[in-house]
Write a protein that holds these residues in place. Sequence first.
Motif, PDB file in Angstrom:
ATOM      1  N   ASN A 101       0.873  -1.077  -0.007  1.00 22.19           N
ATOM      2  CA  ASN A 101       0.112  -0.143  -0.066  1.00 22.19           C
ATOM      3  C   ASN A 101       1.050   1.291  -0.085  1.00 22.19           C
ATOM      4  O   ASN A 101       0.464   2.184  -0.451  1.00 22.19           O
ATOM      5  N   ILE A 102       2.059   1.230   0.592  1.00 23.72           N
ATOM      6  CA  ILE A 102       2.737   2.281   0.604  1.00 23.72           C
ATOM      7  C   ILE A 102       3.355   2.886  -0.541  1.00 23.72           C
ATOM      8  O   ILE A 102       3.509   4.063  -1.021  1.00 23.72           O
TER       9      ILE A 102
ATOM     10  N   LYS B 218       1.383   2.952  -3.359  1.00 21.09           N
ATOM     11  CA  LYS B 218       0.371   3.937  -3.695  1.00 21.09           C
ATOM     12  C   LYS B 218       0.662   5.482  -3.187  1.00 21.09           C
ATOM     13  O   LYS B 218       0.552   6.446  -4.149  1.00 21.09           O
ATOM     14  N   GLU B 219       0.979   5.462  -1.971  1.00 19.67           N
ATOM     15  CA  GLU B 219       1.421   7.024  -1.569  1.00 19.67           C
ATOM     16  C   GLU B 219       2.495   7.480  -1.956  1.00 19.67           C
ATOM     17  O   GLU B 219       2.811   8.718  -2.340  1.00 19.67           O
TER      18      GLU B 219
ATOM     19  N   LYS C  54       4.050   6.445  -4.756  1.00 19.01           N
ATOM     20  CA  LYS C  54       3.748   6.354  -6.417  1.00 19.01           C
ATOM     21  C   LYS C  54       4.938   5.564  -6.989  1.00 19.01           C
ATOM     22  O   LYS C  54       5.544   5.921  -7.974  1.00 19.01           O
TER      23      LYS C  54
END
Length: 158
Positions: free
Chosen positions: A13-14, A16-17, A19
């Motif tokens: 998920n990190i 996504k933050e 990019k």
Amino acid sequence: MKDRTWGDIPVPNIYKELKGEFVEFIEEEEKLICRFPIQDKYFNPMDTTLGGIIDSWMDVVMGPLSFLLGELVVTKEFKAKYIRPVNPSSKFVKSIAWRDSKNDRGTIYKAELYLDNGDLAAVSEAVFVQPKNYDCLLYTSDAADERSSVDLGGRRII
């Protein structure tokens, strides 16, 4: 960015933050290369990227690499050395991680972080270990109150 890549490996998920972008997995060298854009929101008042973000760019490449190499492990220790600042003059960084060694006590992963001009910005080393409670699933939802579990004061082991 896609939610999954290389078959069944989940993208953290990190990513996504941050990019993040998977660039290349070189299995025979036990190496993973990823790329991250430089974002203004990660700058301190002196217009350089926060050390924690620099650490993240390296650590979040080591984790997926360990998964790709068949290990279900977590970071126990992480240390980094900062060589050059990451500032607005760079548009992206490239993180290269590899497995350095493995023994009974854990696995050593190393990483290097490069600016978009090819200059080395940081290096890191981490010890990864299998979690001690890996065999125990801790269920924390009160919504599904099943009788086939043990009540631990609001927590249930199933």
